[in-house]
Design a protein around this motif. Sequence first.
Motif, PDB file in Angstrom:
ATOM      1  N   HIS A  65      38.547  38.299  48.615  1.00  0.00           N
ATOM      2  CA  HIS A  65      37.377  39.057  48.156  1.00  0.00           C
ATOM      3  C   HIS A  65      36.295  38.126  47.631  1.00  0.00           C
ATOM      4  O   HIS A  65      36.576  37.006  47.212  1.00  0.00           O
ATOM      5  CB  HIS A  65      37.769  40.101  47.098  1.00  0.00           C
ATOM      6  CG  HIS A  65      38.548  39.569  45.924  1.00  0.00           C
ATOM      7  ND1 HIS A  65      39.886  39.232  46.010  1.00  0.00           N
ATOM      8  CD2 HIS A  65      38.180  39.314  44.637  1.00  0.00           C
ATOM      9  CE1 HIS A  65      40.315  38.817  44.826  1.00  0.00           C
ATOM     10  NE2 HIS A  65      39.286  38.839  43.972  1.00  0.00           N
TER      11      HIS A  65
ATOM     12  N   SER B 162      37.210  43.572  35.084  1.00  0.00           N
ATOM     13  CA  SER B 162      38.403  43.447  35.922  1.00  0.00           C
ATOM     14  C   SER B 162      39.662  43.768  35.114  1.00  0.00           C
ATOM     15  O   SER B 162      40.054  43.002  34.237  1.00  0.00           O
ATOM     16  CB  SER B 162      38.531  42.020  36.462  1.00  0.00           C
ATOM     17  OG  SER B 162      37.508  41.726  37.383  1.00  0.00           O
TER      18      SER B 162
ATOM     19  N   HIS C 127      37.822  34.203  47.438  1.00  0.00           N
ATOM     20  CA  HIS C 127      39.113  33.716  46.935  1.00  0.00           C
ATOM     21  C   HIS C 127      40.182  34.791  47.080  1.00  0.00           C
ATOM     22  O   HIS C 127      39.887  35.955  47.385  1.00  0.00           O
ATOM     23  CB  HIS C 127      38.979  33.267  45.474  1.00  0.00           C
ATOM     24  CG  HIS C 127      38.748  34.398  44.527  1.00  0.00           C
ATOM     25  ND1 HIS C 127      37.505  34.971  44.338  1.00  0.00           N
ATOM     26  CD2 HIS C 127      39.594  35.084  43.720  1.00  0.00           C
ATOM     27  CE1 HIS C 127      37.593  35.946  43.452  1.00  0.00           C
ATOM     28  NE2 HIS C 127      38.854  36.044  43.060  1.00  0.00           N
TER      29      HIS C 127
ATOM     30  N   ASP D 165      43.617  36.306  44.986  1.00  0.00           N
ATOM     31  CA  ASP D 165      44.402  36.314  43.754  1.00  0.00           C
ATOM     32  C   ASP D 165      45.824  36.726  44.063  1.00  0.00           C
ATOM     33  O   ASP D 165      46.067  37.496  44.982  1.00  0.00           O
ATOM     34  CB  ASP D 165      43.801  37.302  42.739  1.00  0.00           C
ATOM     35  CG  ASP D 165      42.402  36.881  42.297  1.00  0.00           C
ATOM     36  OD1 ASP D 165      42.219  35.696  41.957  1.00  0.00           O
ATOM     37  OD2 ASP D 165      41.491  37.737  42.310  1.00  0.00           O
TER      38      ASP D 165
ATOM     39  N   ILE E  36      38.312  46.352  39.791  1.00  0.00           N
ATOM     40  CA  ILE E  36      37.018  45.823  39.334  1.00  0.00           C
ATOM     41  C   ILE E  36      36.057  46.994  39.174  1.00  0.00           C
ATOM     42  O   ILE E  36      35.803  47.741  40.121  1.00  0.00           O
ATOM     43  CB  ILE E  36      36.442  44.797  40.328  1.00  0.00           C
ATOM     44  CG1 ILE E  36      37.425  43.631  40.519  1.00  0.00           C
ATOM     45  CG2 ILE E  36      35.090  44.289  39.839  1.00  0.00           C
ATOM     46  CD1 ILE E  36      36.930  42.565  41.503  1.00  0.00           C
TER      47      ILE E  36
ATOM     48  N   SER F 265      32.982  39.767  33.661  1.00  0.00           N
ATOM     49  CA  SER F 265      32.040  38.748  34.125  1.00  0.00           C
ATOM     50  C   SER F 265      30.603  39.251  33.981  1.00  0.00           C
ATOM     51  O   SER F 265      30.346  40.450  34.110  1.00  0.00           O
ATOM     52  CB  SER F 265      32.309  38.382  35.591  1.00  0.00           C
ATOM     53  OG  SER F 265      31.915  39.427  36.449  1.00  0.00           O
TER      54      SER F 265
ATOM     55  N   VAL G 232      31.976  34.194  42.008  1.00  0.00           N
ATOM     56  CA  VAL G 232      32.908  33.057  41.945  1.00  0.00           C
ATOM     57  C   VAL G 232      33.286  32.558  43.332  1.00  0.00           C
ATOM     58  O   VAL G 232      34.094  31.639  43.471  1.00  0.00           O
ATOM     59  CB  VAL G 232      34.179  33.396  41.128  1.00  0.00           C
ATOM     60  CG1 VAL G 232      33.820  33.729  39.686  1.00  0.00           C
ATOM     61  CG2 VAL G 232      34.955  34.524  41.762  1.00  0.00           C
TER      62      VAL G 232
ATOM     63  N   MET H 273      39.395  41.112  32.207  1.00  0.00           N
ATOM     64  CA  MET H 273      38.421  40.023  32.313  1.00  0.00           C
ATOM     65  C   MET H 273      37.053  40.646  32.556  1.00  0.00           C
ATOM     66  O   MET H 273      36.954  41.631  33.294  1.00  0.00           O
ATOM     67  CB  MET H 273      38.793  39.116  33.481  1.00  0.00           C
ATOM     68  CG  MET H 273      37.898  37.906  33.615  1.00  0.00           C
ATOM     69  SD  MET H 273      38.251  37.013  35.146  1.00  0.00           S
ATOM     70  CE  MET H 273      37.386  38.032  36.337  1.00  0.00           C
TER      71      MET H 273
ATOM     72  N   VAL I 101      44.007  43.905  40.896  1.00  0.00           N
ATOM     73  CA  VAL I 101      42.925  44.119  39.956  1.00  0.00           C
ATOM     74  C   VAL I 101      42.119  45.369  40.323  1.00  0.00           C
ATOM     75  O   VAL I 101      41.984  45.718  41.502  1.00  0.00           O
ATOM     76  CB  VAL I 101      42.023  42.850  39.946  1.00  0.00           C
ATOM     77  CG1 VAL I 101      41.227  42.710  41.236  1.00  0.00           C
ATOM     78  CG2 VAL I 101      41.115  42.798  38.743  1.00  0.00           C
TER      79      VAL I 101
ATOM     80  N   ARG J 227      26.200  44.890  42.589  1.00  0.00           N
ATOM     81  CA  ARG J 227      26.835  43.679  43.103  1.00  0.00           C
ATOM     82  C   ARG J 227      27.383  43.977  44.493  1.00  0.00           C
ATOM     83  O   ARG J 227      27.974  45.039  44.737  1.00  0.00           O
ATOM     84  CB  ARG J 227      27.962  43.244  42.160  1.00  0.00           C
ATOM     85  CG  ARG J 227      28.330  41.796  42.317  1.00  0.00           C
ATOM     86  CD  ARG J 227      29.024  41.274  41.071  1.00  0.00           C
ATOM     87  NE  ARG J 227      29.505  39.917  41.271  1.00  0.00           N
ATOM     88  CZ  ARG J 227      30.454  39.351  40.548  1.00  0.00           C
ATOM     89  NH1 ARG J 227      31.006  40.029  39.556  1.00  0.00           N
ATOM     90  NH2 ARG J 227      30.836  38.119  40.792  1.00  0.00           N
TER      91      ARG J 227
ATOM     92  N   TRP K  22      30.010  43.478  47.136  1.00  0.00           N
ATOM     93  CA  TRP K  22      31.405  43.029  47.235  1.00  0.00           C
ATOM     94  C   TRP K  22      31.912  43.174  48.663  1.00  0.00           C
ATOM     95  O   TRP K  22      31.633  44.145  49.352  1.00  0.00           O
ATOM     96  CB  TRP K  22      32.306  43.863  46.306  1.00  0.00           C
ATOM     97  CG  TRP K  22      32.356  43.342  44.898  1.00  0.00           C
ATOM     98  CD1 TRP K  22      31.658  43.817  43.830  1.00  0.00           C
ATOM     99  CD2 TRP K  22      33.150  42.258  44.418  1.00  0.00           C
ATOM    100  NE1 TRP K  22      31.966  43.088  42.703  1.00  0.00           N
ATOM    101  CE2 TRP K  22      32.888  42.119  43.035  1.00  0.00           C
ATOM    102  CE3 TRP K  22      34.061  41.370  45.007  1.00  0.00           C
ATOM    103  CZ2 TRP K  22      33.486  41.156  42.242  1.00  0.00           C
ATOM    104  CZ3 TRP K  22      34.664  40.402  44.211  1.00  0.00           C
ATOM    105  CH2 TRP K  22      34.367  40.298  42.847  1.00  0.00           C
TER     106      TRP K  22
END
Lengths: 369, 369
Positions: free
Chosen positions: B197, B209, B135, B137, B143, B124, B132, B122, B141, B150, B152
């Motif tokens: 995260h 991702s 959240h 998952d 990333i 972004s 986003v 994925m 993943v 960014r 994080w």
Amino acid sequence: MSLPSKELTRMTMQLQLDINHFLSTYWQRKPLFIKQGIANFSDLISPEEMAGLAMEEEVQSRMVMRRDDKWQAQCGPFTDFSPLESNGSTLLNQAVNHWHAPCGDLVDLFQFIPNWRFDDLMISYSTPEGGVGPHIDQYCVFIIQGQGKRHWRVGEKQDLEEFTSDQALKHCGPFQACIDVVMEPGDILYIPPGCPHEGYAVESSLNYSVGFRAPDQKELLNDFTDHLLQQDRSYTRYSDPELRAEQNYGEINAHETNKLTALLSDLVNQPDVILPFFGQHFSSSNHELDILPLAEQEQWDQASLIDALAAGEYAEKVAGLKFIYLTELTNTVFVNGQQYQVDSAALKDYQILCQGGCNQMSVLRILQG
Amino acid sequence: MSLPSKELTRMTMQLQLDINHFLSTYWQRKPLFIKQGIANFSDLISPEEMAGLAMEEEVQSRMVMRRDDKWQAQCGPFTDFSPLESNGSTLLNQAVNHWHAPCGDLVDLFQFIPNWRFDDLMISYSTPEGGVGPHIDQYCVFIIQGQGKRHWRVGEKQDLEEFTSDQALKHCGPFQACIDVVMEPGDILYIPPGCPHEGYAVESSLNYSVGFRAPDQKELLNDFTDHLLQQDRSYTRYSDPELRAEQNYGEINAHETNKLTALLSDLVNQPDVILPFFGQHFSSSNHELDILPLAEQEQWDQASLIDALAAGEYAEKVAGLKFIYLTELTNTVFVNGQQYQVDSAALKDYQILCQGGCNQMSVLRILQG
Ligand SMILES: O=C(O)CCC(=O)C(=O)O
Ligand SMILES: O=C(O)CCC(=O)C(=O)O
Ligand SMILES: [Co+2]
Ligand SMILES: [Co+2]
């Protein structure tokens, strides 16, 4: 205070059968013809009532016509019953025990088979030469001859070609019969799963089929999955912290398939997951029940229900409704797919309902709970 | 004769990671920040190409807008990208590796995780402050930070309240971070399943991702059931020739629940039933592949394909296509959910394709079969 019990009103027909011998020798094994299995049999429904039921949306009905060895099958509901004026016609209604109380009593004669195994009482009305043709069922059945005479042939379990003769009509090829008999009122035929059979009316006939269900692995798994999808709980997820870099990129190795298999196996072997499924599943009927929601002004509260019963009003179980409990799930009763936690004091009373009767004292005590 | 091999055209970026240490310490256990996990990282896709993909029907895309702490999520395809002109916006495309070949190369860096575990890449694109939201998952993943920076934050596995902030947007409550970092191009974050995260762009950012799937019991069972419904074979049916008359009518006893459970358990433990399911299931992608049926005049026969390859034409594997084999199923290869019996002479060549490359000699030899 006196409460009428269902026992008092129960029909007087009795099964003439050595049950222990039947179970150890024939059940699930061999077909059996029981001459006069019910002595002094008298019909519980008339051909006119059969037609009446077949007009109803809720009743699953079929008509099968045999004309010059051409077969034709149609699904109900029906408004036109003129085919039944000709020879070679059969009208079949499923789950008549749900819609016609006296017919339910016939099912009670077979209470030596556990309720969870029972499917429904199908009744057929055939005009002379009428029948559904040679076929094999995956379920087993007791066929009781009512009015008229019908010529039945049944074979041992055997591999036979099966084909579709008309939409809803599956037939099998010719078979050798181990039972070949003209049945008269009160005669019973027991047919285990997989045994080919065919019956043609000699005189206009009523036949009562007490049928039992036996799920195969795929059906059971499918229904279990549907059940899980309605549950709101969390499940174990695949995880492989033991993963090593040596693994081949395109390979699923034996360790991994074992772990994946164990995820599934653990799920079906988890008592708190699988046992409630069995209870809900086997207390549900495959056919509609005669249940209508009560209008607002007809709602009973607990207290008025108790008063009415105590005053001698009669409570009846909805026809075909199943009460089931599991040895391994204590204080739990399943009614028509719903699970109820049961007070241990009330357990005996619930079990009386599970036994199939509708003992008024038990109903009253449960309500007073 | 010379055949170009995929190796020659492969990008030169390399993973800077002690894979054995990573697997034994972090994989499925703990989040990890890998500073400059890919040295000299350069983006494989541009924000404009991202928008182009998000216009396509076949590409699963989402836009998430964060305005004054109000969240809004929308599913694509999109024609209007004006939200990306404001701060606080994110565009996400799933399975970009299926639609954009260079991005597929990024996935190849993670071939130390078996292919059947891989889900998709994925990508972004976020404008400053975009993300986003916090959240959790169920999948894990890697990333990778592309252009921009960014911020994080990642927490250890923990129980947190989860709620829906907008249709397609599930958030979790505030969490304590064990990783709190501003990522720069080439930095990698590994997040195991269940770790909360959140990441917000400091400068307009691309994030890649690489996601892995891990089915839970219910998903696995559900997919297994769907698989069985497509199979045409017969299964064992419940049968109880041992039934005795002592059984209580309303009861399902322990012997019966054990037998019912065994029916299910035997099914999931039957290698010839479950192994082909795993192969078909895990060689299928959860996302659409870029496969178009060839027009009539474009059909190749075996001989012309062989000639073309021998003459130096280049064959490429459809992006994202999975070749899978099982240790326990010899001479069998699964490609995109289809099962193929494989000549033992060709096995090595198939395994080369399963390794992820597309060796031209192997393709040629398989076709010459
Ligand atoms: O009554 C009929 O014609 C069909 C009965 C039958 O085949 C059955 O009950 O299995
Ligand atoms: O790129 C993003 O904004 C979301 C990434 C993410 O949460 C993930 O890959 O799990
Ligand atoms: Co039958
Ligand atoms: Co995430």
